[in-house]
Design an enzyme around this catalytic site. Sequence first.
Site, short mmCIF file in Angstrom:
data_model
loop_
_atom_site.label_atom_id
_atom_site.label_comp_id
_atom_site.label_asym_id
_atom_site.label_seq_id
_atom_site.Cartn_x
_atom_site.Cartn_y
_atom_site.Cartn_z
N LYS A 152 0.86 -1.18 0.00
CA LYS A 152 0.00 0.00 0.00
C LYS A 152 0.89 1.23 0.00
CE LYS A 152 -1.88 -1.13 4.01
NZ LYS A 152 -1.30 -2.46 4.27
N CYS A 261 -4.04 2.37 -8.53
CA CYS A 261 -4.35 0.94 -8.69
C CYS A 261 -5.84 0.62 -8.80
CB CYS A 261 -3.73 0.16 -7.55
SG CYS A 261 -1.93 0.17 -7.64
N LYS A 322 -4.76 9.53 -0.65
CA LYS A 322 -4.89 9.08 0.73
C LYS A 322 -3.71 9.62 1.51
CE LYS A 322 -2.52 4.66 0.20
NZ LYS A 322 -2.53 3.25 0.48
#
Length: 457
Positions: A152, A261, A322
């Site tokens: 991530k 992604c 994010k």
Amino acid sequence: MNITVVGTGYVGLVVGACLAETGNDVICADVDERKIEGLKRNELPIYEPGLESYVERNQRDGRLSFTTDVAWAIGEADVVFIAVGTPPDEDGSADLRHVLDVAKTIGASMRRELVVVTKSTVPVGTAAKVAEVIAKHAQHPFHMVSNPEFLKEGAAVDDFMKPDRVVLGAESDYARSVMAELYAPFVRTGRPIIFMDIPSAEMTKYAANAMLATRISFMNEIANLCERVGANVDFVRRGIGTDERIGPSFLFPGPGYGGSCFPKDVKALARTGRDNGVSLEVLEAVEHVNARQKHRVSEKLTAAVTPTLKGTRIAIWGLAFKANTDDMRESPALTVIQDLLDAGASIVAHDPVAVPEARRRIASGVEFAESSYEALRDADALAVMTDWNEYRHPDFERMRTLLRRPIVVDGRNLYNPAKMEQLGFRYHSIGRGRDAAVAADATGLAAATQTSRTGKS
Ligand SMILES: NC(=O)c1ccc[n+]([C@@H]2O[C@H](COP(=O)([O-])OP(=O)(O)OC[C@H]3O[C@@H](n4cnc5c(N)ncnc54)[C@H](O)[C@@H]3O)[C@@H](O)[C@H]2O)c1
């Protein structure tokens, strides 16, 4: 082991640095000269916590080097990782141009028996295509491996060093034993290496991302319904997340998923389905719901900043898709910025790390503030778009004083609605009952009954 990683983006750089950290000799190769020159000076092209010290230490100790000479780097390797980008083609399918370019170079440049690992996210059948291209020129035996990456962004180093699992699609014992040896230091605590055939490994990556994207879109729909019926999605999330069959991760509603992604992988998998006569209807809906959700914060701003957004000044906290990354690919903040500009508002934005990236992406119309508070000065409302830690416990008094109107639209549900109200804010978040009226106004649906049911106006 001598490793070459081709493609030095988010994935390639993390893979290269982490493999060097465990004692391998790693060459990272990329066609982007500026990126490679910067990396030679330990200047990272991305923000990724912990990565800089790995790059610096391993480069200093001679285990990690950078080059633009991809062919030479391949000639030095026992194992080559292909980690180049696979952006969406116009029809949503993964564009394999870069992957196949690298395959050609591998075939022409390999100088010994080689394990070739596809690390990029690629559709089922790609390893076979890569093998076909390599075989045209290869003078030595080679072994294909599909090793999808699950890191991530924002926690990439940790994810690579301590993976939940390692998925390896391989079809020869040689490849299996080389890869098992390479990954042994990362799975010492008993995390599994899951060996499988190559098509299953290729499919596993898409299925994983599609499942996670599905959870997000599902919760965003539940959140939107919560608003209309006077339920609170925070309670619902905890109520279902404690069910072992469901689990607590990826149940947070928000402004829609972004990043490099999920959007492209959901599209590519749906496309693979269509190409194979299998309609993946859930996935089509996931994408549709996400595209709509990305406008949710602007809808709430439209309803809250009366009578019109035209001529107002809106502060935005968070530009990255994010927290803990400067990646803005498909970031929901970009959608909201465009909506607000279209509505005639002016924008002042803050992000702890993504401003340089934002300056590259946004040509005009947005002012960037040095600090989160500076962004609030004389703004008519604040929209929170990214869940950076520094936005979690701000000085609310200071916020209220700086804002021209005390309107906060919180796309990440960072604050307590009751507390915000007590502090004098007009506070709107995602799926927490309070917003029935706003939701209805924005979508043009009648909400009088819902409003009275929530006891709020
Ligand atoms: N970013 C993530 O979080 C993530 C996670 C898992 C998997 N992936 C997958 O990994 C792959 C790479 O993603 P990324 O985010 O690192 O991409 P990226 O765009 O950050 O980096 C790709 C790099 O490849 C280089 N490149 C392109 N063609 C090349 C060539 N012919 N030779 C050498 N270098 C070349 C580019 O210059 C660039 O530096 C993609 O398939 C992606 O889907 C990404």
